[in-house]
Scaffold this active site. Sequence first.
Site, PDB file in Angstrom:
ATOM      1  N   ARG A 297      17.295  96.189  58.193  1.00  0.00           N
ATOM      2  CA  ARG A 297      17.279  94.855  57.277  1.00  0.00           C
ATOM      3  C   ARG A 297      15.731  95.393  56.259  1.00  0.00           C
ATOM      4  O   ARG A 297      15.029  96.541  56.595  1.00  0.00           O
ATOM      5  CB  ARG A 297      16.948  93.642  57.986  1.00  0.00           C
TER       6      ARG A 297
ATOM      7  N   ASP B  12      13.477  90.496  47.702  1.00  0.00           N
ATOM      8  CA  ASP B  12      14.768  90.730  47.681  1.00  0.00           C
ATOM      9  C   ASP B  12      15.364  90.885  46.392  1.00  0.00           C
ATOM     10  O   ASP B  12      16.417  91.640  46.092  1.00  0.00           O
ATOM     11  CB  ASP B  12      15.578  89.861  48.960  1.00  0.00           C
TER      12      ASP B  12
HETATM   13  O1  MRU Z   1      16.825  89.063  56.173  1.00  0.00           O
HETATM   14  P1  MRU Z   1      15.839  90.215  55.889  1.00  0.00           P
HETATM   15  O2  MRU Z   1      15.042  90.535  57.228  1.00  0.00           O
HETATM   16  O3  MRU Z   1      16.502  91.594  55.479  1.00  0.00           O
HETATM   17  O4  MRU Z   1      14.875  89.729  55.062  1.00  0.00           O
HETATM   18  C1  MRU Z   1      13.825  90.669  54.298  1.00  0.00           C
HETATM   19  C2  MRU Z   1      12.796  90.042  53.553  1.00  0.00           C
HETATM   20  O5  MRU Z   1      13.164  88.865  52.885  1.00  0.00           O
HETATM   21  C3  MRU Z   1      11.780  91.118  53.099  1.00  0.00           C
HETATM   22  O6  MRU Z   1      10.813  90.308  52.719  1.00  0.00           O
HETATM   23  C4  MRU Z   1      12.387  91.827  51.737  1.00  0.00           C
HETATM   24  O7  MRU Z   1      13.423  92.609  52.053  1.00  0.00           O
HETATM   25  C5  MRU Z   1      11.171  92.698  51.483  1.00  0.00           C
HETATM   26  S1  MRU Z   1      11.242  94.226  52.196  1.00  0.00           S
HETATM   27  C6  MRU Z   1      10.201  95.397  51.623  1.00  0.00           C
END
Ligand code: MRU
Length: 354
Positions: A50, A243
């Site tokens: 993730r 994201d």
């Molecule tokens: O659902 P996730 O754990 O994939 O969400 C990740 C995030 O929101 C992070 O803050 C984002 O991807 C930035 S990672 C450098």
Amino acid sequence: MSMPVSVRWVGDATGHLEILDQTHLPARLDWLACHDVETTVEAIKSLRVRGAPAIGITGAYGLVVAAGEAVRAGFSPDKARAHVLARGEELASARPTAVNLRWAVERSLAKLASVAFSPSAAELAALLLAEAQAIHDEDRRLCAVIGRHGAAILPVGNVLTHCNTGALATGGIGTALGVITTAWDSGRRFEVFADETRPLFQGARLTAWELVERGIPVTVVCDAAAGHLLATGRIAACIVGADRITANGDTANKIGTYSLAVLAAAHGVPFFVAAPSSTFDLGLATGVEIPIEERGAAEVLAPLGVPAAPTGAKAFNPAFDVTPARLIRAIITEHGAIEPVTPERIAAVLAGRG
Ligand code: MRU
């Protein structure tokens, strides 16, 4: 311990992908071997891997896995290419919000499209592995640069971060967490507060684990404690990852980021976003256009598998929210900091005219 690695390729182009299963952290370090695309897609969907840059890198390696399937099936060049394209769409759509996933898959597929000859399945695998490794190496380098740019502007004092944006979420030292560790490694001393980040606890399970492993003191707080921390003057800056960032600077990040940005603004605390340029989606004008992933009710009703609500209760579980550009002091990229966050500055900095 040295910096954790979120994904690694094993063997030659017909080898396999290994993913550090983040759903088992911090209790266990288990590596999941992905010999087929189905396993790879499941790993992305269930957050075994993730973080926006890390799932992009996984998507690129996933295409190599797809080419390996074609080699083992003995597909002709045409059939192998069609197989990789179809599997590419499954990979790219495994999660909808982080644009890095589709960006990386499309970048690798564009590489194939640029090849003049009609590659065999084995040649496809080799081409795709080279591109996946390039994306992985590039992310490692970009993280280091973002870390340096961010550390240079991070205010003196304690920082509060949300979710996990470290080595586990990227191909290098991380984005927002990379800024924090770069500042720490330069000799600065401050307290790091990590929101636990409900419902999946990426802050408590992953960010705290990375910092403890690195010997950097970390204090985990309930997400709901952020307002009190800010109101009592204990935080000099908030810093998070992203994201997807639209052309005007609106930023999708882990659910709870928007609330934190509003609280930071209410208390006059600067709010920073750190992200590579692959997180920008300049085709979208504003954040209302960003697709927000909604996940299953069980994550909310039974956090970490422990029932916390009565049978019959429903749950609403958006995985991300959008922070408007006006709440963001600066977006730190590999090209430097974008400040103020306006469409013009974004376009200029990303074009290298910053
Ligand atoms: O659902 P996730 O754990 O994939 O969400 C990740 C995030 O929101 C992070 O803050 C984002 O991807 C930035 S990672 C450098």
